[in-house]
Scaffold this motif. Structure first.
Motif, short mmCIF file in Angstrom:
data_model
loop_
_atom_site.label_atom_id
_atom_site.label_comp_id
_atom_site.label_asym_id
_atom_site.label_seq_id
_atom_site.Cartn_x
_atom_site.Cartn_y
_atom_site.Cartn_z
N ALA A 93 57.37 34.88 47.56
CA ALA A 93 57.61 33.83 48.56
C ALA A 93 56.74 34.03 49.80
CB ALA A 93 59.09 33.82 48.94
N MET A 94 56.53 35.28 50.20
CA MET A 94 55.67 35.56 51.35
C MET A 94 54.23 35.11 51.09
SD MET A 94 56.70 39.33 52.76
CE MET A 94 58.33 39.70 53.39
N LEU A 95 53.75 35.37 49.88
CA LEU A 95 52.36 35.08 49.56
C LEU A 95 52.10 33.59 49.33
CD1 LEU A 95 51.64 38.06 47.13
CD2 LEU A 95 50.62 37.72 49.38
N TYR A 96 53.08 32.91 48.78
CA TYR A 96 52.87 31.50 48.42
C TYR A 96 53.54 30.52 49.37
CZ TYR A 96 50.81 32.90 43.96
OH TYR A 96 50.00 33.43 42.99
N GLY A 97 54.45 31.02 50.20
CA GLY A 97 55.17 30.11 51.08
C GLY A 97 56.21 29.32 50.32
N SER A 98 56.71 28.28 50.96
CA SER A 98 57.75 27.44 50.34
C SER A 98 57.56 26.00 50.78
CB SER A 98 59.14 27.94 50.77
OG SER A 98 59.30 27.80 52.17
N ASN A 99 58.47 25.15 50.37
CA ASN A 99 58.40 23.74 50.77
C ASN A 99 58.57 23.57 52.27
OD1 ASN A 99 58.09 22.95 48.10
ND2 ASN A 99 60.29 22.74 47.77
N GLU A 100 59.28 24.52 52.87
CA GLU A 100 59.56 24.42 54.30
C GLU A 100 58.46 25.02 55.18
OE1 GLU A 100 61.82 25.62 52.10
OE2 GLU A 100 62.97 23.75 51.99
N CYS A 101 57.77 26.04 54.67
CA CYS A 101 56.78 26.69 55.53
C CYS A 101 55.62 27.25 54.72
CB CYS A 101 57.44 27.81 56.34
SG CYS A 101 58.14 29.12 55.31
N CYS A 108 50.79 38.16 55.12
CA CYS A 108 50.06 38.32 53.85
C CYS A 108 49.05 39.47 53.94
CB CYS A 108 49.35 37.02 53.49
SG CYS A 108 50.45 35.69 52.98
N ALA A 109 48.40 39.58 55.08
CA ALA A 109 47.42 40.66 55.26
C ALA A 109 48.10 42.02 55.25
CB ALA A 109 46.66 40.45 56.57
N GLN A 110 49.24 42.13 55.93
CA GLN A 110 49.98 43.40 55.95
C GLN A 110 50.46 43.76 54.54
OE1 GLN A 110 53.14 43.39 58.93
NE2 GLN A 110 51.89 42.08 60.26
N LEU A 111 50.98 42.76 53.86
CA LEU A 111 51.47 42.97 52.49
C LEU A 111 50.34 43.46 51.59
CD1 LEU A 111 53.69 40.37 50.60
CD2 LEU A 111 51.85 41.58 49.46
N THR A 112 49.20 42.78 51.66
CA THR A 112 48.06 43.13 50.81
C THR A 112 47.55 44.53 51.11
OG1 THR A 112 47.42 40.79 50.76
CG2 THR A 112 45.75 42.40 50.10
N GLN A 149 43.39 37.50 48.68
CA GLN A 149 43.88 37.72 50.04
C GLN A 149 42.88 38.54 50.86
OE1 GLN A 149 46.32 36.62 51.83
NE2 GLN A 149 47.43 35.48 50.24
N PRO A 150 42.31 37.96 51.91
CA PRO A 150 41.37 38.72 52.75
C PRO A 150 42.10 39.60 53.76
CG PRO A 150 41.55 36.48 53.55
CD PRO A 150 42.44 36.56 52.34
#
Length: 411
Positions: A93-101, A108-112, A149-150
């Protein structure tokens, strides 16, 4: 979210029933209700989300545990798997987002960065067989997204995979397991986006396996392997040209025998289309010249022109015209075309495609003109072609060439 009906019913019965409920008992009933999973989820959803790096570290811990646990013995296995499933879904969900955001760039950078800092990426691939189907789907999408993801304007996935290229061996061999093949295949195609990864796979011992993977009886697995093979052979032009130049002999022996001459219609159709894409690419001009100088290759293409399928005929035509257009045709090629001139001209006179295509008509007219004007080099033995010698396949056996002259095969 409402309190479960069974608990409400219990409260109602206690209050309205004939037996008077003591205050202490009523307090216990309410306490039990508010400790239920349904009520907890209301407050949990409002809790502050953990930082991405912390979630990745927790995922890594759980993957290490799952990798070492015996799920038939360890009683904590189920709880760990349940938590892991939840965290993987959260990462996706963090990487792809959702309908709301939309996904947050910083998150994403921190996660990667955390994913590639330790061995989380390796663990998530190795542990895939131990995950349930939904978790496998989440992992597949996570791995795919991480390739793009850069971090500080760099694709750090490329650097990581260059240093850990053996992981690609694991992904390629995933086609051996039908239950995992589609997941590993999707991951592999995403990793091939990086040129360094494509070069490694092309030059690995696993490259030859694709000719067998593309003929696996399970259609979806074979189709996925074909998609990966096409990606390998078309994405990085200079790398592919170098590979074909160095591996021409064994590659096209396998390609011709196992794909172009396959008994499977779909395999032949996909192979002839891919062959056209490869040979018509400017980066492969030297390979194309070598391919169209072979009488064995010409024989295969002329037979494909005779296919009942219009799609195969059309794609075969686009390769066959390269033989005709070659200004430096070897003597064998010239004599084969001249010996079959009448049959070829008759074939092209009735060769039509469903849609009107000016370029196709122009190409066909040029091919017909070239064939009509071609002059033989040396004797043609009364216009008949002698039987070609057998050509060795990768297994060392000989596949038999037709005894009937090519001039009699085209109808």
């Amino acid at each position: 979210m409402p309190i479960p009906a069974t608990q409400i019913a219990g409260l109602t019965n206690g209050i309205n029933g004939s037996r008077k409920v003591k205050p202490n008992n009523l307090k216990k009933l309410f306490t039990k209700a508010f400790r239920s999973t349904a009520v907890k989820s209301i407050f949990k959803s409002k809790a502050k989300r953990k930082p991405p790096a912390e979630i990745v570290r927790r995922v890594r811990f759980l993957l290490e545990a799952v990798d070492s646990l015996d799920d038939n013995v360890d009683p904590s296995h189920f709880d760990k798997m349940e938590e892991l499933d939840s965290l993987l879904h959260e990462l996706k969900a963090m990487l792809y987002g959702s309908n709301e955001c939309e996904p947050a760039v910083d998150a994403c950078a921190q996660l990667t960065q955390e994913f590639f800092r330790e061995n989380t990426f390796r663990l998530i691939i190795i542990c895939l067989p131990k995950l349930n189907l939904e978790a496998r789907k989440d992992v597949t999408r996570i791995v795919a997204n991480l390739q793009r993801q850069p971090v500080n304007s760099r694709l750090i996935a490329s650097d990581y995979l260059e240093a850990n290229s053996a992981l690609m061996d694991h992904l390629v061999c995933g086609y051996d397991d039908p239950g995992l093949a589609l997941h590993y295949g999707t991951m592999l195609r995403e990793c091939i986006r990086h040129q360094v990864v494509a070069r490694y796979v092309l030059n690995s011992e696993h490259m030859k396996k694709f000719f067998d993977y593309m003929q696996i009886p399970e259609f979806d697995v074979a189709a996925d392997a074909t998609a990966t093979f096409k990606e390998l052979m078309t994405r990085h032009k200079s790398t592919v040209a170098e590979f074909l130049s160095e591996n021409y002999d064994w590659f096209f022996v396998e390609f011709n025998a196992k794909l172009l001459e396959s008994a499977n219609y779909i395999t032949r159709r996909q192979a002839i289309k891919l062959l056209g894409d490869i040979l018509l690419d400017r980066s492969n001009s030297a390979v194309m010249t070598r391919y169209v100088s072979s009488k064995d290759n010409l024989r295969i293409l002329m037979n494909l022109l005779r296919e009942a399928s219009k799609n195969i005929q059309l794609d075969a035509f686009h390769v066959f015209k390269l033989f005709v257009a070659n200004r430096n045709k070897p003597t064998d090629i010239v004599n084969i075309i001249v010996a079959n001139r009448s049959k070829l001209l008759r074939f092209f006179a009735s060769f039509r495609i469903d849609k009107e295509d000016e370029q196709f008509e122009a190409d066909k007219a040029q091919v017909v003109k070239e064939i009509a004007e071609l002059e033989a080099k040396g004797p043609l033995f009364s216009g008949e072609l002698h039987k070609f010698p057998g050509t060795p396949t990768a297994s060392g056996e000989l596949y038999k060439l037709p005894t009937t002259p090519l001039s009699r095969q085209l109808t």
